[in-house]
Design a protein around this motif. Structure first.
Motif, PDB file in Angstrom:
ATOM      1  N   GLY A  82      -3.135   7.054   3.608  1.00 31.27           N
ATOM      2  CA  GLY A  82      -3.266   6.177   2.449  1.00 31.27           C
ATOM      3  C   GLY A  82      -4.704   6.112   1.994  1.00 31.27           C
ATOM      4  N   VAL A 110       2.694   5.850  -6.187  1.00 34.42           N
ATOM      5  CA  VAL A 110       2.823   6.915  -5.193  1.00 34.42           C
ATOM      6  C   VAL A 110       3.787   7.998  -5.692  1.00 34.42           C
ATOM      7  N   GLU A 117       1.562   5.196   0.761  1.00 34.51           N
ATOM      8  CA  GLU A 117       1.140   6.182   1.751  1.00 34.51           C
ATOM      9  C   GLU A 117       1.941   7.462   1.570  1.00 34.51           C
ATOM     10  N   TRP A 168       0.972   9.198   8.532  1.00 31.47           N
ATOM     11  CA  TRP A 168       0.967   8.688   7.162  1.00 31.47           C
ATOM     12  C   TRP A 168      -0.483   8.489   6.730  1.00 31.47           C
ATOM     13  N   LYS A 199       0.831  -1.204   0.000  1.00 30.73           N
ATOM     14  CA  LYS A 199       0.000   0.000   0.000  1.00 30.73           C
ATOM     15  C   LYS A 199       0.867   1.256   0.000  1.00 30.73           C
ATOM     16  N   THR A 254       6.867   9.975   0.900  1.00 34.52           N
ATOM     17  CA  THR A 254       6.074   8.812   0.500  1.00 34.52           C
ATOM     18  C   THR A 254       6.711   7.551   1.055  1.00 34.52           C
TER      19      THR A 254
END
Length: 79
Positions: free
Chosen positions: A17, A32, A6, A15, A4, A45
């Motif tokens: 997401g 990202v 973030e 953070w 994932k 990131t």
């Protein structure tokens, strides 16, 4: 397992997401990085592993919903 993306957008250290989950770290990192280019408030990131199912792919700069092979009617009919 999935990956994932973030972002950090402020100086709180939190953070943030969304629901995007990728099969590979490379996909999540590319997505990202592209997001950071569009959002002016991104400070940092990262990509983390999680147990959520994969739900998106990111290939050649395109974000698309992930469809498992056994759910793809074209591939299923070929087997």
């Amino acid at each position: 397992m999935s990956f994932k993306p973030e972002v950090q957008t402020d100086d709180t250290g939190k953070w943030y997401g969304n629901a995007l989950r990728f099969a590979t770290r490379a996909e999540a990192e590319a997505q990202v990085a592209e997001l950071m280019m569009r959002w002016t408030t991104v400070r940092d990131t990262r990509v983390t592993e999680c147990d959520d199912p994969v739900n998106y792919t990111y290939v050649d700069g395109r974000l698309e919903p992930f469809v498992p092979d056994d759910m793809n009617p074209v591939l299923t009919s070929l087997n």
